[in-house]
Design a protein around this motif. Structure first.
Motif, PDB file in Angstrom:
ATOM      1  N   ARG A   1     -44.055  13.113  -3.082  1.00 33.33           N
ATOM      2  CA  ARG A   1     -44.175  12.486  -1.780  1.00 33.33           C
ATOM      3  C   ARG A   1     -44.304  10.972  -1.922  1.00 33.33           C
ATOM      4  N   ALA A   2     -43.763  10.261  -0.936  1.00 34.63           N
ATOM      5  CA  ALA A   2     -43.967   8.820  -0.812  1.00 34.63           C
ATOM      6  C   ALA A   2     -44.418   8.561   0.617  1.00 34.63           C
ATOM      7  N   GLY A   3     -45.724   8.320   0.788  1.00 35.29           N
ATOM      8  CA  GLY A   3     -46.262   8.175   2.134  1.00 35.29           C
ATOM      9  C   GLY A   3     -46.114   9.478   2.901  1.00 35.29           C
ATOM     10  N   GLU A   4     -45.441   9.419   4.050  1.00 35.81           N
ATOM     11  CA  GLU A   4     -45.249  10.623   4.865  1.00 35.81           C
ATOM     12  C   GLU A   4     -43.957  11.365   4.517  1.00 35.81           C
ATOM     13  N   PHE A   5     -43.184  10.864   3.573  1.00 33.28           N
ATOM     14  CA  PHE A   5     -41.899  11.466   3.226  1.00 33.28           C
ATOM     15  C   PHE A   5     -42.025  12.342   1.977  1.00 33.28           C
ATOM     16  N   VAL A   6     -41.287  13.456   1.985  1.00 32.64           N
ATOM     17  CA  VAL A   6     -41.308  14.410   0.878  1.00 32.64           C
ATOM     18  C   VAL A   6     -39.918  14.505   0.272  1.00 32.64           C
ATOM     19  N   VAL A   7     -39.838  14.478  -1.055  1.00 28.43           N
ATOM     20  CA  VAL A   7     -38.559  14.621  -1.742  1.00 28.43           C
ATOM     21  C   VAL A   7     -37.955  15.991  -1.407  1.00 28.43           C
ATOM     22  N   GLY A   8     -36.691  15.992  -0.960  1.00 35.62           N
ATOM     23  CA  GLY A   8     -36.008  17.241  -0.637  1.00 35.62           C
ATOM     24  C   GLY A   8     -35.966  17.568   0.838  1.00 35.62           C
ATOM     25  N   ASN A   9     -36.879  16.988   1.652  1.00 37.40           N
ATOM     26  CA  ASN A   9     -36.845  17.218   3.094  1.00 37.40           C
ATOM     27  C   ASN A   9     -35.820  16.309   3.749  1.00 37.40           C
ATOM     28  N   PHE A  10     -35.360  16.713   4.925  1.00 42.53           N
ATOM     29  CA  PHE A  10     -34.385  15.917   5.669  1.00 42.53           C
ATOM     30  C   PHE A  10     -35.078  15.152   6.782  1.00 42.53           C
ATOM     31  N   TYR A  11     -34.585  13.927   7.038  1.00 41.72           N
ATOM     32  CA  TYR A  11     -35.176  13.067   8.060  1.00 41.72           C
ATOM     33  C   TYR A  11     -34.077  12.463   8.925  1.00 41.72           C
ATOM     34  N   SER A  12     -34.405  12.270  10.202  1.00 44.43           N
ATOM     35  CA  SER A  12     -33.460  11.644  11.128  1.00 44.43           C
ATOM     36  C   SER A  12     -34.130  10.454  11.795  1.00 44.43           C
ATOM     37  N   SER A  13     -33.305   9.529  12.266  1.00 40.84           N
ATOM     38  CA  SER A  13     -33.816   8.323  12.903  1.00 40.84           C
ATOM     39  C   SER A  13     -34.274   8.658  14.322  1.00 40.84           C
ATOM     40  N   GLN A  14     -35.570   8.424  14.570  1.00 42.24           N
ATOM     41  CA  GLN A  14     -36.149   8.722  15.874  1.00 42.24           C
ATOM     42  C   GLN A  14     -37.134   7.630  16.253  1.00 42.24           C
ATOM     43  N   GLU A  15     -36.946   7.076  17.455  1.00 39.97           N
ATOM     44  CA  GLU A  15     -37.881   6.082  17.993  1.00 39.97           C
ATOM     45  C   GLU A  15     -38.150   4.945  17.016  1.00 39.97           C
ATOM     46  N   GLY A  16     -37.086   4.414  16.440  1.00 38.37           N
ATOM     47  CA  GLY A  16     -37.211   3.259  15.567  1.00 38.37           C
ATOM     48  C   GLY A  16     -37.670   3.574  14.157  1.00 38.37           C
ATOM     49  N   GLY A  17     -37.876   4.829  13.835  1.00 41.85           N
ATOM     50  CA  GLY A  17     -38.277   5.206  12.482  1.00 41.85           C
ATOM     51  C   GLY A  17     -37.649   6.536  12.105  1.00 41.85           C
ATOM     52  N   PHE A  18     -38.016   7.032  10.950  1.00 43.87           N
ATOM     53  CA  PHE A  18     -37.480   8.314  10.483  1.00 43.87           C
ATOM     54  C   PHE A  18     -38.559   9.379  10.563  1.00 43.87           C
ATOM     55  N   ARG A  19     -38.174  10.504  11.140  1.00 43.25           N
ATOM     56  CA  ARG A  19     -39.074  11.643  11.283  1.00 43.25           C
ATOM     57  C   ARG A  19     -38.423  12.871  10.662  1.00 43.25           C
ATOM     58  N   GLU A  20     -39.225  13.827  10.211  1.00 46.72           N
ATOM     59  CA  GLU A  20     -38.671  15.032   9.603  1.00 46.72           C
ATOM     60  C   GLU A  20     -37.773  15.761  10.587  1.00 46.72           C
ATOM     61  N   ASP A  21     -36.649  16.201  10.092  1.00 49.09           N
ATOM     62  CA  ASP A  21     -35.653  16.881  10.918  1.00 49.09           C
ATOM     63  C   ASP A  21     -35.521  18.332  10.457  1.00 49.09           C
ATOM     64  N   ARG A  22     -35.658  19.265  11.388  1.00 41.50           N
ATOM     65  CA  ARG A  22     -35.584  20.681  11.057  1.00 41.50           C
ATOM     66  C   ARG A  22     -34.325  21.340  11.613  1.00 41.50           C
ATOM     67  N   SER A  23     -33.319  20.530  11.926  1.00 39.95           N
ATOM     68  CA  SER A  23     -32.082  21.097  12.470  1.00 39.95           C
ATOM     69  C   SER A  23     -31.291  21.863  11.418  1.00 39.95           C
ATOM     70  N   VAL A  24     -31.477  21.520  10.142  1.00 40.65           N
ATOM     71  CA  VAL A  24     -30.842  22.257   9.048  1.00 40.65           C
ATOM     72  C   VAL A  24     -31.816  23.342   8.598  1.00 40.65           C
ATOM     73  N   PRO A  25     -31.450  24.613   8.733  1.00 39.15           N
ATOM     74  CA  PRO A  25     -32.390  25.705   8.422  1.00 39.15           C
ATOM     75  C   PRO A  25     -32.838  25.686   6.964  1.00 39.15           C
ATOM     76  N   THR A  26     -34.075  26.101   6.737  1.00 39.51           N
ATOM     77  CA  THR A  26     -34.584  26.269   5.381  1.00 39.51           C
ATOM     78  C   THR A  26     -33.939  27.500   4.763  1.00 39.51           C
ATOM     79  N   LEU A  27     -33.446  27.362   3.551  1.00 40.12           N
ATOM     80  CA  LEU A  27     -32.790  28.494   2.899  1.00 40.12           C
ATOM     81  C   LEU A  27     -33.816  29.461   2.317  1.00 40.12           C
ATOM     82  N   PRO A  28     -33.636  30.770   2.532  1.00 39.72           N
ATOM     83  CA  PRO A  28     -34.552  31.737   1.928  1.00 39.72           C
ATOM     84  C   PRO A  28     -34.357  31.818   0.420  1.00 39.72           C
TER      85      PRO A  28
END
Length: 203
Positions: A161-188
């Protein structure tokens, strides 16, 4: 000096002969070069977005497939090739490698062949997304272009992790910053580590 018609024709024939010889030599050289690079050049000329993603992720051109669908077996083979070359190309491959390994794992886990048209459509899901590189830089997934420095990466609660970001997670630009994006399903039955799917066995 005056030239007769016969002399002129003879000279023209000599010129044509030399021209043909030069053409044969040039064509021959070109042919030999094509024999070395012909197949990769043909593949690159005809590849689609999914093929370009695999190239940007680190696969060699001669590893690309010309078939119009990807089988689970081929997906596992390509994933294995990517995992062997996990350091190839440096950090700039992190984004494309993340998308490529996800798509390959998705096909492997699905257990059914997937058309290239479907793969190209699935690839578009990653266009607006970013991912954290192991050096703490947030980059766009498909291009690898850096967009934000998140700081040093550390192990926290079992995650990189670096601050609020985690290696391997996806993020999208929201409200001037990047927030975790869950639109791509987690693979079982799969785990991301530095953008590489560790487990790709079906349930």
């Amino acid at each position: 000096m005056n030239l007769t018609r016969q002399d002129t024709l003879a000279g023209a024939r000599i010129g044509v002969s030399w021209g043909l010889l030069l053409l044969v030599v040039v064509t021959g050289c070109s042919g030999r070069q094509s024999a070395v690079y012909g197949d990769p050049r043909t593949l690159l000329a005809n590849t689609d977005d999914f093929g370009m993603l695999l190239l940007n992720a680190g696969l060699r051109a001669d590893s690309l497939l010309a078939e119009d669908r990807l089988t689970p077996e081929e997906a596992r083979r390509l994933w294995l090739l990517l995992s062997f070359d996990s350091t190839d190309g440096g950090m700039q491959r992190t984004g494309p490698r993340t998308a490529a390994t996800y798509l390959l794992a998705e096909v492997a886990l699905g257990g059914q062949p997937v058309s290239r048209e479907t793969l190209n459509a699935r690839l578009l899901r990653f266009a607006p997304l970013a991912v954290l590189r192991p050096d703490g830089c947030l980059v766009m997934v498909l291009t690898g272009i850096p967009v934000q420095c998140a700081g040093p990466v550390q192990v926290q609660d079992g995650t990189l992790r670096a601050g609020e970001f985690v290696v391997g997670n996806f993020y999208s630009s929201q409200e001037g910053g990047f927030r975790e994006d869950r639109s791509v399903p987690t693979l079982p039955n799969s785990t991301f580590h530095h953008g590489v799917v560790v487990t790709v066995e079906p349930k």
